[in-house]
Design a protein around this motif. Structure first.
Motif, mmCIF file in Angstrom:
data_model
loop_
_atom_site.group_PDB
_atom_site.id
_atom_site.type_symbol
_atom_site.label_atom_id
_atom_site.label_comp_id
_atom_site.label_asym_id
_atom_site.label_seq_id
_atom_site.Cartn_x
_atom_site.Cartn_y
_atom_site.Cartn_z
ATOM 1 N N VAL A 439 0.849 -1.191 0.000
ATOM 2 C CA VAL A 439 0.000 0.000 0.000
ATOM 3 C C VAL A 439 0.886 1.243 0.000
ATOM 4 O O VAL A 439 1.875 1.310 0.724
ATOM 5 N N GLN A 440 0.511 2.220 -0.829
ATOM 6 C CA GLN A 440 1.205 3.500 -0.877
ATOM 7 C C GLN A 440 0.304 4.572 -0.273
ATOM 8 O O GLN A 440 -0.912 4.553 -0.468
ATOM 9 N N GLU A 441 0.919 5.517 0.455
ATOM 10 C CA GLU A 441 0.165 6.614 1.060
ATOM 11 C C GLU A 441 0.640 7.948 0.487
ATOM 12 O O GLU A 441 1.811 8.296 0.596
ATOM 13 N N ALA A 442 -0.277 8.691 -0.111
ATOM 14 C CA ALA A 442 0.029 10.025 -0.608
ATOM 15 C C ALA A 442 -0.415 11.062 0.411
ATOM 16 O O ALA A 442 -0.963 10.727 1.476
ATOM 17 N N ILE A 443 -0.166 12.321 0.114
ATOM 18 C CA ILE A 443 -0.606 13.384 1.002
ATOM 19 C C ILE A 443 -2.121 13.295 1.214
ATOM 20 O O ILE A 443 -2.865 12.889 0.317
ATOM 21 N N GLY A 444 -2.565 13.648 2.416
ATOM 22 C CA GLY A 444 -3.982 13.546 2.740
ATOM 23 C C GLY A 444 -4.421 12.129 3.028
ATOM 24 O O GLY A 444 -5.619 11.836 3.033
ATOM 25 N N SER A 445 -3.458 11.224 3.270
ATOM 26 C CA SER A 445 -3.746 9.808 3.549
ATOM 27 C C SER A 445 -4.511 9.127 2.427
ATOM 28 O O SER A 445 -5.302 8.209 2.663
ATOM 29 N N ILE A 457 -5.247 3.090 -8.227
ATOM 30 C CA ILE A 457 -5.446 4.336 -7.499
ATOM 31 C C ILE A 457 -6.948 4.612 -7.451
ATOM 32 O O ILE A 457 -7.567 4.826 -8.500
ATOM 33 N N PRO A 458 -7.554 4.591 -6.266
ATOM 34 C CA PRO A 458 -8.991 4.835 -6.175
ATOM 35 C C PRO A 458 -9.343 6.265 -6.576
ATOM 36 O O PRO A 458 -8.478 7.152 -6.586
ATOM 37 N N PRO A 459 -10.601 6.513 -6.891
ATOM 38 C CA PRO A 459 -11.025 7.882 -7.211
ATOM 39 C C PRO A 459 -10.803 8.810 -6.019
ATOM 40 O O PRO A 459 -10.954 8.400 -4.862
ATOM 41 N N ASN A 460 -10.415 10.051 -6.322
ATOM 42 C CA ASN A 460 -10.183 11.030 -5.268
ATOM 43 C C ASN A 460 -10.526 12.407 -5.794
ATOM 44 O O ASN A 460 -10.132 12.764 -6.907
ATOM 45 N N PRO A 461 -11.241 13.212 -5.016
ATOM 46 C CA PRO A 461 -11.666 14.527 -5.502
ATOM 47 C C PRO A 461 -10.594 15.609 -5.415
ATOM 48 O O PRO A 461 -10.850 16.761 -5.740
ATOM 49 N N GLY A 462 -9.401 15.270 -4.957
ATOM 50 C CA GLY A 462 -8.359 16.268 -4.777
ATOM 51 C C GLY A 462 -7.873 16.864 -6.082
ATOM 52 O O GLY A 462 -8.170 16.382 -7.177
ATOM 53 N N GLU A 473 2.453 16.633 -9.835
ATOM 54 C CA GLU A 473 1.235 15.874 -10.098
ATOM 55 C C GLU A 473 0.876 15.030 -8.873
ATOM 56 O O GLU A 473 1.728 14.312 -8.342
ATOM 57 N N THR A 474 -0.365 15.095 -8.455
ATOM 58 C CA THR A 474 -0.786 14.299 -7.296
ATOM 59 C C THR A 474 -1.196 12.882 -7.679
ATOM 60 O O THR A 474 -1.130 11.968 -6.855
ATOM 61 N N GLY A 475 -1.664 12.717 -8.915
ATOM 62 C CA GLY A 475 -2.234 11.431 -9.311
ATOM 63 C C GLY A 475 -3.690 11.297 -8.925
ATOM 64 O O GLY A 475 -4.302 10.241 -9.135
ATOM 65 N N PHE A 476 -4.273 12.347 -8.349
ATOM 66 C CA PHE A 476 -5.668 12.301 -7.924
ATOM 67 C C PHE A 476 -6.577 12.510 -9.139
ATOM 68 O O PHE A 476 -6.308 13.345 -10.004
ATOM 69 N N SER A 477 -7.665 11.765 -9.150
ATOM 70 C CA SER A 477 -8.621 11.856 -10.246
ATOM 71 C C SER A 477 -9.969 11.362 -9.764
ATOM 72 O O SER A 477 -10.055 10.537 -8.842
#
Length: 518
Positions: A439-445, A457-462, A473-477
């Motif tokens: 498991v990888q943890e990005a900013i904002g857990s 990478i699960p969906p994320n509203p960031g 790039e955060t990788g958030f989508s």
């Protein structure tokens, strides 16, 4: 008196000879077993060093001493820290537990209380049970003191000594956070009783100038978030006053950490030792010693990479000098991926040239993309790991505790270190598969999941990029993302829609890991 017969004399002689030979064999075997199971261990943990930052991983900045570890040991191409920021990755490294399992283990303020509580199973604790002398030198950033935080003017406890280290010489948090002092064991170094330290992360304390109010006093300008108390011409995060005799000079930090590390090695050269050297380099503020300033043509960031390489060289040179090289296992890695502008105007981006800190990977520090957590990792153990080897084994730093527990014959207390695995064979190059998943943890857990060659990478509203300055790039989508890392390490092609079965399987596995507690 009746004399023994010749047969009786011969029998006794043979028995004595066999006994001596057996005793000698046991002693020799015991020594060899002890040496193979209990090597000295030096873990050099750099800060914000990217997958492509050193030359043996394709970087354009010369790092000959680090490269020598690769030439004489094992280079990992698929090794990960657990998080894309420093506090959680360090927590997981030392405890064998993903930091995200409990709230409050994100990037810690400079006056945070201890995140690792006494009684927690830790890497130094495991090794101390095996007879090791243990030391931490360098950046801590895991909090100090009880629930009220550290008492900077008294005994600072609990801290490293309460969780398995015999000796501690640390930067309490980070170089860009106050207080800018070293703590040795339980006390601030060189603190004078009539000049007590006061620290606040809420409001200004005392009358020391700040970067925001007095920019004319700065030798290094801040770009974002680092506009509070000025120490050594550099404004920091947080406010402090007092402790003038205890303040560090940023240019001397690397030298001081090497000095304390080599002193510990010399003192404990006759017994097994574990040194956790957590360098300040290459974290901001990037202030190299004068002899390294201008060493590269990449500005301060390049210069502190050169300084980091020098520090590695000083440690390895001493091991050779003391004839400890053959019985010392060295690990070199980083706490998370790279960042350019992380709060100071040091021209890191402008002077980058053809250097690519993330290599072929996307993202960087803070990010859910690969460059956030996939990091360089080198392991050298002369006579046990073939020189010049390379491994694509999937390895997580959370497994260092479990691997050394197995390697030294120790068991882990039930209920502790829930996420660590025994990956001793992968760590030493005998197993080229490694973990099944991590498991990888990005900013904002924000959590993502790597399993074999694939990543979810699960969906994320960031936001798609870090918004406060680093421009990463955060990788958030809002969409589910699935990548084939073997064929697409740069994560350019989202294959989620084409692989619904695999996507659902990885979603379920990540959910199970999150909710199973291990």
């Amino acid at each position: 008196m009746k004399h023994p017969t010749r047969i009786q004399v011969c029998t006794v002689f043979i028995l004595l000879l066999l006994s001596c030979k057996k005793s000698g064999q046991e002693e020799k075997t015991g020594t060899n077993t002890d040496q193979s199971r209990h090597p000295n261990i030096v873990l050099i943990y750099s800060d914000d060093l990217g997958y492509g930052d050193i030359s043996c991983y394709g970087g354009s900045i010369s790092t000959p001493h680090i490269d020598k570890l690769a030439d004489e040991g094992l280079k990992f191409t698929n090794a990960y820290t657990t998080a894309a920021t420093c506090t959680p990755s360090r927590y997981s490294l030392l405890t064998g537990e993903y930091a995200w399992r409990t709230r409050g283990r994100g990037v810690a303020p400079g006056d945070a209380s201890s995140l690792i509580k006494p009684g927690t199973e830790t890497l130094p604790g495991i090794l101390r049970k095996s007879g090791y002398k243990t030391a931490v030198v360098g950046k801590w950033h895991l909090g100090l003191g009880d629930e009220n935080g550290p008492d900077w003017n008294g005994k600072i406890s609990p801290g490293p000594l309460e969780i398995g280290f015999d000796y501690s010489f640390i930067i309490p948090a980070t170089g860009d956070r106050v207080p800018c002092v070293f703590v040795e064991n339980h006390h601030v170094v060189n603190l004078e009783a009539d000049d007590p330290i006061r620290v606040s992360y809420k409001e200004k304390t005392g009358d020391w100038p700040t970067g925001k109010e007095n920019p004319e006093l700065l030798t290094t300008k801040w770009s974002h978030g680092h506009d509070m108390t000025i120490v050594n011409g550099i404004s920091r995060i947080g406010y402090m006053t007092g402790g003038k005799a205890a303040l560090w000079r940023d240019e001397d930090i690397a030298d001081k950490l090497v000095e304390k590390s080599t002193a510990f090695i010399r003192k404990n050269k006759e017994k097994p030792f574990f040194l956790y050297l957590a360098t300040h380099d290459i974290h901001v503020p990037r202030i190299a010693h004068e002899r390294f300033q201008g060493k590269t043509d990449r500005g301060p960031r390049g210069d502190v990479i050169a300084q980091l390489d020098w520090a590695v060289g000083e440690i390895t040179r001493l091991l050779e000098e003391l004839d400890l090289e053959d019985n010392t296992l060295i690990i070199f890695s980083s706490d998370n991926g790279p960042v350019l502008d992380d709060g100071y105007r040091d021209r890191a981006r402008e002077l980058l040239g053809n250097h690519r800190p993330s290599g072929i990977l996307r993202g960087g520090k803070y990010s859910a993309l690969e460059a956030g957590t996939r990091v360089p990792m080198l392991v050298k153990w002369t006579g046990h790991i073939p020189p010049g080897a390379e491994s694509a084994a999937l390895f997580s730093q959370v497994d260092i505790l479990g691997s050394f527990a197995a390697g030294t014959g120790q068991s882990i207390t039930t209920g502790q270190a829930p996420d660590t695995q025994d990956q001793w064979e992968a760590l030493t190059g005998k197993d080229r598969q490694g973990r099944d998943g991590l498991v990888q943890e990005a900013i904002g857990s924000v959590l993502s999941y790597v399993k074999g060659d694939y990543k979810f990478i699960p969906p994320n509203p960031g936001n798609a990029r870090i918004t406060w300055g680093p421009d990463i790039e955060t990788g958030f989508s809002g969409e589910e993302q699935l990548y084939d890392l073997r064929n697409d390490p740069s994560e350019k092609k989202n294959i989620a829609l084409q692989n619904p079965g695999l996507l659902q399987k990885m979603k379920k596995e990540l959910d199970s890991i999150i909710h199973s507690g291990k």
